[in-house]
Motif scaffolding. Structure first.
Motif, PDB file in Angstrom:
ATOM      1  N   HIS A   1       6.599   3.085   6.960  1.00 29.49           N
ATOM      2  CA  HIS A   1       5.986   1.900   7.558  1.00 29.49           C
ATOM      3  C   HIS A   1       4.494   1.996   7.262  1.00 29.49           C
ATOM      4  CE1 HIS A   1       5.238  -0.759  11.380  1.00 29.49           C
ATOM      5  NE2 HIS A   1       4.697  -1.262  10.278  1.00 29.49           N
TER       6      HIS A   1
ATOM      7  N   THR B   1       2.685  -3.769   7.651  1.00 26.42           N
ATOM      8  CA  THR B   1       1.998  -4.559   8.677  1.00 26.42           C
ATOM      9  C   THR B   1       0.511  -4.597   8.376  1.00 26.42           C
ATOM     10  OG1 THR B   1       3.615  -3.832  10.344  1.00 26.42           O
ATOM     11  CG2 THR B   1       1.589  -4.861  11.138  1.00 26.42           C
TER      12      THR B   1
ATOM     13  N   LYS C   1       9.854  -8.274   6.398  1.00 25.51           N
ATOM     14  CA  LYS C   1       9.332  -7.093   5.704  1.00 25.51           C
ATOM     15  C   LYS C   1       7.821  -6.946   5.868  1.00 25.51           C
ATOM     16  CE  LYS C   1      12.916  -7.046   2.117  1.00 25.51           C
ATOM     17  NZ  LYS C   1      13.189  -7.116   0.656  1.00 25.51           N
TER      18      LYS C   1
ATOM     19  N   LYS D   1       8.726  -1.192   6.132  1.00 24.02           N
ATOM     20  CA  LYS D   1       7.953  -2.258   6.774  1.00 24.02           C
ATOM     21  C   LYS D   1       6.483  -2.157   6.365  1.00 24.02           C
ATOM     22  CE  LYS D   1       7.078  -5.271  10.251  1.00 24.02           C
ATOM     23  NZ  LYS D   1       7.593  -6.636  10.353  1.00 24.02           N
TER      24      LYS D   1
END
Length: 505
Positions: free
Chosen positions: A202, A229, A377, A227
């Motif tokens: 992530h 972010t 995603k 993921k």
């Protein structure tokens, strides 16, 4: 014989050498001027901005503005047409070559090729051009106003004029996180980013601007499945650049009207006055009044905004986007007419909204970002307040005021280049600050004479010039290559004039 030394062989340094050589050839100055280009990397013409191998790292400016020659903005579009044009896989956009968006590396190939051709031509005309692959670490003063550029190996290059083109410095924020291997302090070069991130990690990205978008593209293009972010204080993505902007005729926010305002009211333009004129032009183009407060994008859900922006871009852009585009040639003059206090107010009040419109992302990449958000995603989180490393979890903990706390395995700093001179991670600039050869401008970068690009400081003298991100505070558009090429024409004319006394261009 005068020697002109250019420190930095990226796009700006290359453009400067090209323009200086063109003028030197035309004036037959082979007995008066020699040139030395200092670049620490093995290849010249690329730099960080145009050295990335990722084909999804696209220019955010159409090809017809990207010519490396000062008075031939369309030259890159001509070169592109002669080198495969729209048939190339690294050229995007639904219009012709003039309005195409190419990969950054393709533009780097173009700059490098044109530089090599110009150097060869100069040497054929008897002009000495030396390229040194090393890092400049400081500058010393010699007698007769000459300078000595000191290299990493301790040797020196004698210079009569020095041009500083150090390129894009990495951000100097979050320095305390550099001790952790899970932290990547700069997304360039991409090989370093990919080596330090696992495909299932992530990944958190600090920033939501074009650098952050390119970071996402790097990860996805190389098979990242985890993921991603993005975190930023405002959570605003760049708007979407049309393949071809609709034309917008300005009737209010013009240089003529601003000069009239100065003449009649006896003061420089204020932010409020500029914004009122901006509103008049936009509403005149739209044919109606707009709800401006409702357009504030701070911390709003990015997907509906992005989907609407894509729809708008496919139709040639809205009035706000096209207004920002229409102002591109006047922005620098307007900025220079403003008092520093007003410049600071603009940066605080309107700066982020101006940037997402003025430096929008290409339509091709916008569609990919929207798809990633829809698929879950990619996330975009606003109002991040605190970032720290959690030793127990071996993850970074990002606190936000709006969406709680988030944990990520890897954290990438894509907040953009350091703006203030003191924060630029560059040993040469650090030493020049200590020696007072450079002076910091409160809004960022170095103090210069914007008409000649000469650096101004108490001990700087008259023989040091700056271009590109180095002068980001006094000049507002330095991340636009076409603008840097325009300023390079001014400094080239000044250097040639100082050496020859001939003011004819």
């Amino acid at each position: 014989m005068k020697n002109v030394v250019i420190i930095g062989g990226g796009a700006c340094g290359s453009a400067a050498l090209i323009e200086l050589l063109i003028r030197s050839i035309a004036k037959k100055l082979e007995q008066q001027i020699s040139y030395t280009l200092i670049e620490r990397n093995d290849r010249v013409g690329y730099g960080l901005a145009f050295g990335t191998e990722q084909k999804s790292h696209l220019l955010n400016t159409q090809a017809d503005l990207m010519g490396i020659y000062a008075h031939e903005p369309g030259h890159f579009a001509v070169w592109l047409r002669e080198n495969g044009g729209k048939k190339r896989s690294d050229v995007k956009g639904g219009s012709d070559e003039e309005n195409a968006y190419t990969s950054r590396i393709l533009y780097g190939h173009y700059v490098s090729e044109e530089l090599e051709k110009t150097i060869d031509k100069a040497r054929q005309h008897g002009i000495s051009v030396t390229v040194i692959h090393s890092e400049a670490i400081t500058i010393d003063r010699l007698e007769n106003e000459q300078l000595s550029v000191i290299l990493a190996n301790g040797s020196g290059v004698v210079a009569d004029e020095v041009l500083l083109a150090p390129g894009t410095p990495k951000p100097n924020s979050f320095k305390r996180l550099r001790e952790y291997r899970q932290y990547i302090d700069f997304p360039w070069p991409t090989e370093r980013l990919l080596k330090r991130t696992g495909k299932e990690d992530h990944v958190g990205i600090l920033g939501t601007s074009l650098s952050a978008i390119d970071t996402v593209m790097t990860l996805i293009d190389n098979g990242h499945t985890g993921k991603i972010t993005m975190f930023s204080p405002d959570g605003m993505l760049p708007r979407v650049q049309p393949d071809e902007n609709n034309n917008l005729e300005r009737g209010y926010l013009t240089l003529e009207n601003l000069h009239k305002l100065k003449r009649q009211k006896g003061h420089s333009p204020t932010v409020k006055e500029l914004f009122r004129l901006f509103i008049k032009d936009v509403e005149s183009s739209e044919g109606k009044k707009l709800e401006w407060k409702a357009m504030n994008r701070h911390a709003r859900d990015p997907l509906p905004l992005l989907e609407k922006d894509i729809e708008v871009a496919e139709k040639g852009g809205d009035a706000i986007l096209n207004m920002a585009y229409a102002l591109r040639y006047d922005t620098a003059d307007i900025w220079s007419w403003m008092d520093m206090e007003q410049q600071m107010m603009f940066t605080k009040w309107l700066g982020s909204h101006w940037m997402i419109n003025r430096h929008a992302m290409p339509l091709h990449n916008a569609k990919r970002i929207a798809a990633l958000i829809r698929e879950g995603k990619l996330g975009v989180i606003a109002e991040n307040e605190k970032v720290e490393f959690n030793d127990k979890k071996r993850q970074f903990r990002v606190e936000t005021s709006k969406n709680g706390t988030h944990y990520v395995d890897r954290l990438v700093n894509a907040t953009g280049s350091a703006g203030k001179l003191e924060e630029m991670d560059n040993i040469l600039l650090e030493n020049l600050l200590i020696k007072k050869y450079l002076q910091s401008y409160p809004l960022g970068g170095a103090v210069i004479n914007p008409h000649t690009m000469q650096c101004i400081s108490k001990k700087g003298g008259e023989h040091i010039y700056g271009v590109g991100h180095l002068v980001n505070g006094m000049l507002i558009d330095v991340n636009a290559m076409w603008f840097n090429v325009k300023t390079i024409a001014r400094l080239a004319a000044e250097i040639i004039f100082k050496i020859t006394g001939d003011g004819r261009i």
